[in-house]
Scaffold this motif. Structure first.
Motif, PDB file in Angstrom:
ATOM      1  N   ILE A 194      10.612 -29.005   0.375  1.00  0.00           N
ATOM      2  CA  ILE A 194      10.184 -29.307   1.775  1.00  0.00           C
ATOM      3  C   ILE A 194       9.262 -27.738   2.367  1.00  0.00           C
ATOM      4  CG2 ILE A 194      12.427 -27.903   2.759  1.00  0.00           C
ATOM      5  CD1 ILE A 194      12.267 -30.132   5.061  1.00  0.00           C
TER       6      ILE A 194
ATOM      7  N   VAL B 172      18.278 -28.296   4.673  1.00  0.00           N
ATOM      8  CA  VAL B 172      17.951 -27.327   3.978  1.00  0.00           C
ATOM      9  C   VAL B 172      19.450 -26.250   3.612  1.00  0.00           C
ATOM     10  CG1 VAL B 172      16.925 -25.115   4.008  1.00  0.00           C
ATOM     11  CG2 VAL B 172      15.519 -27.100   4.497  1.00  0.00           C
ATOM     12  N   ASP B 173      20.039 -26.309   4.823  1.00  0.00           N
ATOM     13  CA  ASP B 173      21.364 -25.612   4.581  1.00  0.00           C
ATOM     14  C   ASP B 173      22.120 -26.122   4.087  1.00  0.00           C
ATOM     15  OD1 ASP B 173      20.757 -23.487   6.546  1.00  0.00           O
ATOM     16  OD2 ASP B 173      21.502 -24.720   8.288  1.00  0.00           O
TER      17      ASP B 173
ATOM     18  N   PRO C 253       8.267 -24.794   4.630  1.00  0.00           N
ATOM     19  CA  PRO C 253       8.937 -24.066   5.804  1.00  0.00           C
ATOM     20  C   PRO C 253       8.065 -24.197   6.974  1.00  0.00           C
ATOM     21  CG  PRO C 253       8.293 -22.411   3.697  1.00  0.00           C
ATOM     22  CD  PRO C 253       7.847 -23.953   3.388  1.00  0.00           C
TER      23      PRO C 253
ATOM     24  N   LYS D 297      16.685 -28.862   9.354  1.00  0.00           N
ATOM     25  CA  LYS D 297      17.646 -27.653   8.880  1.00  0.00           C
ATOM     26  C   LYS D 297      18.679 -27.796   8.428  1.00  0.00           C
ATOM     27  CE  LYS D 297      15.792 -24.539  12.722  1.00  0.00           C
ATOM     28  NZ  LYS D 297      16.175 -24.258  14.197  1.00  0.00           N
TER      29      LYS D 297
ATOM     30  N   ALA E 132       7.371 -21.547  -1.420  1.00  0.00           N
ATOM     31  CA  ALA E 132       8.474 -21.047  -1.901  1.00  0.00           C
ATOM     32  C   ALA E 132       8.847 -21.198  -3.318  1.00  0.00           C
ATOM     33  CB  ALA E 132       9.765 -21.564  -1.112  1.00  0.00           C
TER      34      ALA E 132
ATOM     35  N   LEU F 267      14.610 -19.866   7.394  1.00  0.00           N
ATOM     36  CA  LEU F 267      14.217 -20.270   8.932  1.00  0.00           C
ATOM     37  C   LEU F 267      15.268 -21.096   9.714  1.00  0.00           C
ATOM     38  CD1 LEU F 267      10.703 -21.331   7.747  1.00  0.00           C
ATOM     39  CD2 LEU F 267      11.297 -19.413   9.088  1.00  0.00           C
ATOM     40  N   THR F 268      16.281 -21.413   8.832  1.00  0.00           N
ATOM     41  CA  THR F 268      17.429 -22.191   9.559  1.00  0.00           C
ATOM     42  C   THR F 268      18.364 -21.054  10.217  1.00  0.00           C
ATOM     43  OG1 THR F 268      18.908 -22.112   7.840  1.00  0.00           O
ATOM     44  CG2 THR F 268      17.287 -23.822   7.581  1.00  0.00           C
TER      45      THR F 268
ATOM     46  N   ALA G 233      15.795 -24.634  -1.642  1.00  0.00           N
ATOM     47  CA  ALA G 233      14.296 -25.147  -1.227  1.00  0.00           C
ATOM     48  C   ALA G 233      13.409 -24.740  -1.813  1.00  0.00           C
ATOM     49  CB  ALA G 233      14.479 -25.237   0.435  1.00  0.00           C
ATOM     50  N   ARG G 234      12.328 -25.374  -2.040  1.00  0.00           N
ATOM     51  CA  ARG G 234      11.292 -24.923  -2.564  1.00  0.00           C
ATOM     52  C   ARG G 234       9.737 -25.476  -1.846  1.00  0.00           C
ATOM     53  NH1 ARG G 234      14.466 -22.436  -4.600  1.00  0.00           N
ATOM     54  NH2 ARG G 234      15.167 -22.087  -6.577  1.00  0.00           N
ATOM     55  N   ALA G 235       8.811 -24.802  -1.965  1.00  0.00           N
ATOM     56  CA  ALA G 235       7.548 -25.476  -1.324  1.00  0.00           C
ATOM     57  C   ALA G 235       6.483 -25.091  -2.420  1.00  0.00           C
ATOM     58  CB  ALA G 235       7.219 -24.874  -0.079  1.00  0.00           C
TER      59      ALA G 235
ATOM     60  N   ILE H 274       7.795 -17.452   1.457  1.00  0.00           N
ATOM     61  CA  ILE H 274       9.057 -17.432   2.171  1.00  0.00           C
ATOM     62  C   ILE H 274       9.838 -18.431   2.038  1.00  0.00           C
ATOM     63  CG2 ILE H 274       8.084 -18.522   4.362  1.00  0.00           C
ATOM     64  CD1 ILE H 274       9.605 -16.130   5.866  1.00  0.00           C
ATOM     65  N   ASN H 275      11.207 -18.345   1.917  1.00  0.00           N
ATOM     66  CA  ASN H 275      12.153 -19.416   1.509  1.00  0.00           C
ATOM     67  C   ASN H 275      12.469 -20.159   2.962  1.00  0.00           C
ATOM     68  OD1 ASN H 275      14.405 -21.286   0.914  1.00  0.00           O
ATOM     69  ND2 ASN H 275      13.551 -20.407  -1.263  1.00  0.00           N
ATOM     70  N   PRO H 276      12.484 -21.487   2.779  1.00  0.00           N
ATOM     71  CA  PRO H 276      12.744 -22.458   4.008  1.00  0.00           C
ATOM     72  C   PRO H 276      14.242 -21.812   4.391  1.00  0.00           C
ATOM     73  CG  PRO H 276      11.686 -23.974   2.421  1.00  0.00           C
ATOM     74  CD  PRO H 276      11.775 -22.292   1.747  1.00  0.00           C
ATOM     75  N   ASN H 277      14.999 -21.800   3.403  1.00  0.00           N
ATOM     76  CA  ASN H 277      16.527 -21.332   3.825  1.00  0.00           C
ATOM     77  C   ASN H 277      16.362 -20.211   5.112  1.00  0.00           C
ATOM     78  OD1 ASN H 277      17.584 -22.793   1.618  1.00  0.00           O
ATOM     79  ND2 ASN H 277      17.202 -21.150   0.173  1.00  0.00           N
TER      80      ASN H 277
ATOM     81  N   LEU I  33       9.821 -26.385   9.192  1.00  0.00           N
ATOM     82  CA  LEU I  33      11.138 -26.041  10.073  1.00  0.00           C
ATOM     83  C   LEU I  33      10.921 -25.321  11.469  1.00  0.00           C
ATOM     84  CD1 LEU I  33      12.777 -24.810   6.943  1.00  0.00           C
ATOM     85  CD2 LEU I  33      13.506 -26.885   8.038  1.00  0.00           C
TER      86      LEU I  33
END
Lengths: 271, 271
Positions: free
Chosen positions: A154, A172-173, A156, A169, B180, B159-160, A178-180, B154-157, A159
């Motif tokens: 997903i 992801v939590d 960033p 969110k 990410a 941003l939450t 998560a990777r992009a 930057i990891n989506p993690n 988000l």
């Protein structure tokens, strides 16, 4: 030669062309915004694919990112859905991590899918009913994983948006991580190979997902919109691609709770 | 043989060992939480590195992820900072996209850095003052890019999280795009090769960044904490690694505006 064999040769040749052009200078053109870079390579590769398909199969239809077939709708016969360079930003900034994607449909039914990771020289391919392959190696059925032990693809970017953020969110939590990677076609085949448990994005064009979806389906994975409905090759859509268990979990525990946001996203993309 | 030459051979040998063990079954052990998987490979690779360093250089110090040298502080002499498998989750889920990382410091000053992308067989290495290399090819100085045309790692993690999200969201929104990859060491060398403009993370251990930082510095990039201060190899820290222009822009336009969050992060990680 079957259409499948023809397509397999064609996508590899297109990849060789891309590498050739990359050695020359890349002239970059800006479309509507800086996130939507288009290169000469993009256009010339789509032309190469289009011209060769039409020369061999004059009656086939082609839908492509760079402008072909955007007026098509529910055609009878064979439809090729092509993305000459999926992951254009990676292409421009990294000169790798991009793919050529081809999905072929016959009378509305999937026939064959191809995603070519050009710089790593890996071709993912599948003919419906005959399994999916990474180069010459058959891919096993993907395993079911719950969200809490899955790595999710997903970006960033999604988000930071208020409504999308509220929906994405908690996913992801709850996920293991998560990777992009910046190429939808590659992220979909990463789901097919089990490198990602799932891939989620709020907006994808048919040429971004048509090839990968067929490959994923052949290893038992599932790709739909966020309502769990089948994807059309004639429309953009929000997308969830995952193994069966994770797909069901994402729809039931997450997207159904945000049904208004999901419908809003879906309707905004209708033709 | 110089320490640099010895280290270069050692990291390549360690990579060969990792590939061998991967062919056997991977027994996975869970540390404190599921995001912190440790494998036999991790432990045996650290032991392999530690034993070989100590055999050749009994007076050298070693700090490693799997427990070596965590009590060290400002040692005189040579300190090796090693991560046997950076990107353990990728290792477990993807069997690729992980790295072995080594940073060597002499009397507190950087001496040489190594990041080995094992499955792609690419060794990034640098001896201070002599440039950085991708295998045998010298890396050029990295180019300055403003945030708006940069791809950010930057990891989506992150941003939450409420406070972190407030600080990081405007960065992601302003950037051209975000990626990410799940291995700090690789993400830092991606900054050194220009594939990413910058890499940001709120918490990194010395073994995650020690090797990459030296490589990045050798191509003119900058790595500091979010206050713009130098990093210590004896402490974890929030991290920003980027080309000079982007580094200054991130500190001045973003992190300075969130100085309370930055100080909170920094203090929480102090020994």
């Amino acid at each position: 030669m079957t259409v499948y064999e023809f397509a397999k040769g064609l996508i590899l040749e297109a990849g060789i062309n891309v590498k050739k052009i990359m050695k020359q200078d890349i002239e970059i053109e800006t479309k509507s915004n800086p996130n939507d870079l288009v290169t000469n390579v993009d256009k010339s590769t789509e032309k190469y694919l289009f011209d060769n398909i039409k020369k061999t199969y004059p009656n086939h239809f082609v839908i492509g990112e760079e402008g072909h077939g955007h007026d098509l709708k529910d055609e009878h016969g064979v439809v090729w859905v092509i993305d000459p360079i999926d992951g254009t930003l990676n292409f421009v900034h990294q000169q790798e991590n991009f793919a050529i994607s081809i999905g072929i449909y016959h009378n509305g039914e999937p026939y064959a899918g191809f995603v070519y990771d050009v710089m790593n020289d890996v071709l993912y391919h599948a003919k419906v009913g005959e399994g999916a392959f990474e180069n010459g190696t058959r891919l096993p059925e993907i395993k079911d994983t719950p969200l809490k032990t899955s790595i999710i693809g997903i970006n960033p970017n999604w988000l930071t948006k208020p409504r999308l953020g509220d929906m994405f969110k908690p996913i992801v939590d709850e996920a293991r991580s998560a990777r992009a990677y910046g190429s939808a076609a590659l992220e979909i085949v990463h789901v097919a190979t089990g490198k990602l448990g799932g891939y989620i994005t709020p907006r994808l064009q048919p040429w971004d997902f048509a090839g990968g979806l067929i490959i994923l389906s052949e290893v038992g994975g599932r790709g739909t919109n966020l309502l769990g409905e089948s994807l059309s090759i004639y429309e953009p859509s929000p997308i969830v691609m995952a193994n069966q268990k994770l797909h069901a979990e994402l729809i039931e525990n997450h997207f159904e709770k945000h049904i208004e946001t999901v419908r809003l996203l879906q309707n905004r993309l209708k033709k």
